[in-house]
Design an enzyme around this catalytic site. Structure first.
Site, PDB file in Angstrom:
ATOM      1  N   GLU A   1       1.436   4.146  -2.746  1.00  0.00           N
ATOM      2  CA  GLU A   1       1.282   5.548  -2.332  1.00  0.00           C
ATOM      3  C   GLU A   1       2.470   6.380  -2.849  1.00  0.00           C
ATOM      4  OE1 GLU A   1       0.573   5.975   1.966  1.00  0.00           O
ATOM      5  OE2 GLU A   1       2.136   7.500   1.985  1.00  0.00           O
TER       6      GLU A   1
ATOM      7  N   HIS B   1       0.849  -1.200   0.000  1.00  0.00           N
ATOM      8  CA  HIS B   1       0.000   0.000   0.000  1.00  0.00           C
ATOM      9  C   HIS B   1       0.885   1.250   0.000  1.00  0.00           C
ATOM     10  CE1 HIS B   1      -1.605   3.405   2.278  1.00  0.00           C
ATOM     11  NE2 HIS B   1      -2.787   3.117   1.787  1.00  0.00           N
ATOM     12  N   ASN B   2       1.875   1.255   0.867  1.00  0.00           N
ATOM     13  CA  ASN B   2       2.746   2.426   0.944  1.00  0.00           C
ATOM     14  C   ASN B   2       3.584   2.592  -0.322  1.00  0.00           C
ATOM     15  OD1 ASN B   2       1.700   2.448   3.532  1.00  0.00           O
ATOM     16  ND2 ASN B   2       3.611   3.058   4.478  1.00  0.00           N
TER      17      ASN B   2
END
Ligand code: NDP
Length: 477
Positions: free
Chosen positions: A190, A186-187
């Site tokens: 991002e 997820h990061n």
């Protein structure tokens, strides 16, 4: 009375998470190494719900109903191990420790294994959304045993963000470290999203001839369409902000050196180990790293290159539309790469992760929340064995529509010397995947030439080597 949940580690994240549980009707035991933080929480927010303040580990554990559920929200790394070692001896069979910090998934796997042997469930949990998310509803990515999720799941569902359709942004990701793995990716995504947005901004400025305030308006318009997302929304806010001290656009007074805490780097390191091409995420990590090399940049200022020729009027407007296409197409590619990494991690560690469910819990609460994720969820729900997001018909059709503009934007960027590593990596990935033949054939030929590494043929089964130093005849190995 006893508490249904406990939170230890009451810095911004832990404090807000504890308040979130209490506001949702749970009795929450709270504890922090330095007890003044616990007292502060009770003094400032004690009237928001039922809290039980504990000043010692023993008091904290005693305050919890069984099976005990205690959330650790401390600095990731050694402090997490220290806290586990402090509490584990006080726990009993079936109790659950939840680590909500940004742990590396390999540490989570180790901790889970150790604690399982001691009869304790360990639930490494990704939590996204920053301090606001922790308070009002984060996206929650718990790993650990299915059994622990039975009692924990409903509580997490209650405090989590809700997607537009009302679904809670939490799911049992899978066993052991899967939750922290998914949070890591997820990061990484991002980072890629932020880099692509940054490149779009730079293009609108240098080639599109727009001011930061004008670009903020462009982003506001984009945010009403398919790019609708938290990151686009805050981009408009940052770009329209004026520095109170100088009256200059805020973005012009901030040092152009992006920092990082490490989860993007982990995503790329793991991708290298798993053999997954996450080129867009890698470029985003490298772009931050390059920006910080001030001496290198200073020494390179005089290097030759074109000067950008800013457009105006209708041409500038048309260019902005093209940048929107390029940004959207590149974004599809970064998510394709990120989901490929999750699928590869899931296969490697036997996690059996439901990719559609992951897209579903990222729709709300987290930093990459976006309308777009609903479509990714639908694509995987319709076809769980989708080889890649690019093979989903809807996404493929959108890229087909965007690709000419995407190429023209990159043409303008390279022609005018505006660096766009994210857009370029995304397009190269796209063109590589759709290529009929890749020059990898030549690479194999070179490898066979200098190292007798052999090759396979397109027309016959088997492994072959050419006697390059001799008569160049081919031998089958
Ligand atoms: P910090 O990462 O700044 O950690 C501070 C907390 O850790 C304090 O409660 C501190 O206790 C405690 N602590 C540090 N070392 C020890 C130790 N050896 N033993 C016991 N306690 C210790 O807090 P944050 O709230 O920012 O983050 C908490 C976790 O959440 C981190 O793992 C972070 O990566 C993760 N996270 C943070 C997000 C964010 O936006 N900030 C978002 C998502 C996850 P004391 O008061 O006694 O010093």
């Amino acid at each position: 009375t006893s508490a249904q949940i406990g939170v230890t580690g009451l810095a911004v994240m832990g404090r807000n998470l504890a308040r979130n549980f209490a506001r949702n009707g749970y009795t929450v035991a709270v504890h922090n190494r330095t007890p003044s933080r616990t007292r502060e929480l009770l003094a400032e927010f004690g009237d928001e719900g039922e809290f039980i303040g504990a000043e010692s580990a023993a008091e904290f554990v005693a305050a919890l109903e069984r099976p005990r559920r205690l959330v650790i929200m401390v600095k990731a790394g050694d402090p997490t191990d220290a806290v586990i070692e402090e509490f584990a001896p006080l726990l009993e069979d079936g109790d659950v420790i939840i680590d909500g910090g940004n742990a590396h998934f390999a540490d989570t796997r180790r901790r889970e294994r150790d604690l399982r042997e001691r009869g304790i469930h360990f639930v490494g949990t990704g939590i996204s959304g920053g301090e606001e998310g922790a308070l009002h509803g984060p996206s929650i990515m718990p790993g650990g045993s299915a059994e622990s999720y039975e009692s924990l799941g409903p509580m997490l569902a209650k405090i989590s963000a809700k997607a537009a359709d009302g679904a809670p942004c939490v799911t049992h990701v899978g066993p052991d470290g899967s939750g922290h793995f998914v949070k890591m990716v997820h990061n990484g995504i991002e980072y890629a999203d932020m880099q692509l947005i940054a490149e779009a901004y730079q293009l609108l400025r240098d080639v599109g001839g727009r001011s930061p305030a004008e670009i903020a308006e462009v982003f506001r318009t984009w945010n009403t369409g398919r790019l609708d997302s938290y990151l686009i929304e805050i981009t408009a806010e940052v770009l329209s902000h004026v520095d109170p001290a100088t009256g200059e656009p805020f973005v012009d007074v901030v040092a152009d050196q992006a920092e990082q805490k490490g989860t993007g780097r982990w995503t790329v390191q793991l991708a290298l180990e798993l053999g997954v091409p996450v080129s867009g995420i890698a470029e985003a990590v490298f772009a931050r790293s390059l920006s910080g090399h001030t001496a290198l940049r200073e020494a390179s200022r005089g290097l030759a290159g074109p000067t950008a020729r800013p457009l105006s009027g209708a041409a500038a407007d048309a260019f902005a539309d093209q940048v929107e296409q390029a940004l959207y197409a590149s974004k599809i590619v970064s998510y394709t790469q990120g989901f490929h990494e999750i699928a590869a991690g899931s296969a490697e560690y036997g996690w059996n992760i439901d990719l559609g469910a992951i897209a579903g819990i990222w729709r709300g609460g987290c930093i990459i929340r976006a309308a777009f994720l609903d479509r990714i969820r639908a694509a995987y729900d319709a076809r769980p064995d989708l080889p890649s997001l690019l093979s989903d018909e809807t996404f493929a059709a959108e890229i087909a529509d965007a690709q000419q503009d995407w190429r023209e934007v990159l043409g303008a960027a390279t022609g005018q010397g505006v660096p766009t590593p994210g857009f370029a990596a995304a397009l190269a990935y796209y063109d590589s995947l759709r290529a009929d033949r890749l020059p990898a054939a030549l690479t194999q030929g070179q490898r066979d030439y200098f190292g007798a590494h052999t090759y396979r043929r397109t027309d016959r089964e088997g492994t072959f080597h050419t006697r390059w130093a001799g008569d160049r005849s081919e031998v089958q190995m």
